[in-house]
Scaffold this motif. Sequence first.
Motif, mmCIF file in Angstrom:
data_model
loop_
_atom_site.group_PDB
_atom_site.id
_atom_site.type_symbol
_atom_site.label_atom_id
_atom_site.label_comp_id
_atom_site.label_asym_id
_atom_site.label_seq_id
_atom_site.Cartn_x
_atom_site.Cartn_y
_atom_site.Cartn_z
ATOM 1 N N LEU A 136 7.764 2.334 5.780
ATOM 2 C CA LEU A 136 6.612 1.808 5.054
ATOM 3 C C LEU A 136 5.965 0.644 5.795
ATOM 4 N N THR A 137 6.759 -0.294 6.251
ATOM 5 C CA THR A 137 6.184 -1.440 6.965
ATOM 6 C C THR A 137 5.677 -1.024 8.342
ATOM 7 N N ALA A 138 6.356 -0.098 9.008
ATOM 8 C CA ALA A 138 5.883 0.387 10.313
ATOM 9 C C ALA A 138 4.545 1.111 10.157
ATOM 10 N N TYR A 139 4.421 1.897 9.100
ATOM 11 C CA TYR A 139 3.171 2.608 8.812
ATOM 12 C C TYR A 139 2.035 1.611 8.611
ATOM 13 N N ALA A 140 2.288 0.560 7.820
ATOM 14 C CA ALA A 140 1.260 -0.446 7.557
ATOM 15 C C ALA A 140 0.863 -1.175 8.836
ATOM 16 N N GLU A 141 1.844 -1.518 9.652
ATOM 17 C CA GLU A 141 1.528 -2.192 10.921
ATOM 18 C C GLU A 141 0.702 -1.296 11.833
ATOM 19 N N GLN B 150 -9.180 1.457 4.462
ATOM 20 C CA GLN B 150 -9.752 2.801 4.317
ATOM 21 C C GLN B 150 -8.815 3.704 3.520
ATOM 22 N N TYR B 151 -7.523 3.584 3.765
ATOM 23 C CA TYR B 151 -6.549 4.373 3.011
ATOM 24 C C TYR B 151 -6.657 4.070 1.512
ATOM 25 N N GLN B 152 -6.780 2.797 1.178
ATOM 26 C CA GLN B 152 -6.907 2.424 -0.230
ATOM 27 C C GLN B 152 -8.211 2.937 -0.829
ATOM 28 N N LEU B 153 -9.295 2.878 -0.053
ATOM 29 C CA LEU B 153 -10.560 3.436 -0.531
ATOM 30 C C LEU B 153 -10.414 4.927 -0.821
ATOM 31 N N ASP B 154 -9.675 5.620 0.033
ATOM 32 C CA ASP B 154 -9.506 7.066 -0.104
ATOM 33 C C ASP B 154 -8.472 7.461 -1.160
ATOM 34 N N HIS B 155 -7.411 6.656 -1.326
ATOM 35 C CA HIS B 155 -6.267 7.085 -2.139
ATOM 36 C C HIS B 155 -5.871 6.159 -3.285
ATOM 37 N N VAL C 196 0.848 -1.185 0.000
ATOM 38 C CA VAL C 196 0.000 0.000 0.000
ATOM 39 C C VAL C 196 0.884 1.235 0.000
ATOM 40 N N GLY C 197 0.567 2.164 -0.895
ATOM 41 C CA GLY C 197 1.312 3.400 -0.996
ATOM 42 C C GLY C 197 0.405 4.524 -1.449
ATOM 43 N N SER C 198 1.005 5.672 -1.640
ATOM 44 C CA SER C 198 0.223 6.866 -1.958
ATOM 45 C C SER C 198 -0.368 6.823 -3.361
#
Length: 181
Positions: free
Chosen positions: A146-151, A160-165, A56-58
């Motif tokens: 990146l992995t810390a953010y996902a965790e 929700q992030y993917q739905l939004d971005h 998952v990314g921006s």
Amino acid sequence: MHDTIDSAIKEFILRQKMFFVATAPLAAEGRVNLSPKGLDSLRVLGPRTVAYADLVGSGVETIAHLKENGRIVLMFCAFDGAPKIVRLHGRGESVEPGHADFEPLRREMPDLPGLRSIIRVECDRISDSCGFGVPLYEFIGDRSQLTAYAEKKGPEGLRQYQLDHNAESLDGLPGVELAKP
């Protein structure tokens, strides 16, 4: 030019700490995308097949472009040791959760948090070149953000992030499946 990803090319590819992925939409005014990839995310699956874990990314450009036209190139540069560049041109697909091949491919990948798809590429052109112009760099380590953010986000936060971005690309092409209404 090479007929397959032979053992020497495979070893070279797997030694690299970073590689680049490029895709483009069909529209002339569309944006070309070039993304660096790192972590232990790539696997050679066969003599002409590679896959990497897409986290998952921006943006969702690679997924969107592959869904539209399938064109992709991966480039690996030697930043240490002997100079060399390997390019894998081919047809790619985004294998997302729910796809029949997702679970078998996921088992081939490292256990990285934030996995949104696996990009699988069937190579139709495998080439190498000198890489004399590529500078030398020293690898210090992988970044952990990146992995810390996902965790930290967790499964629902990532969804929700993917739905939004990640619902569509910069050019309005469809993105990840879960983001579709």
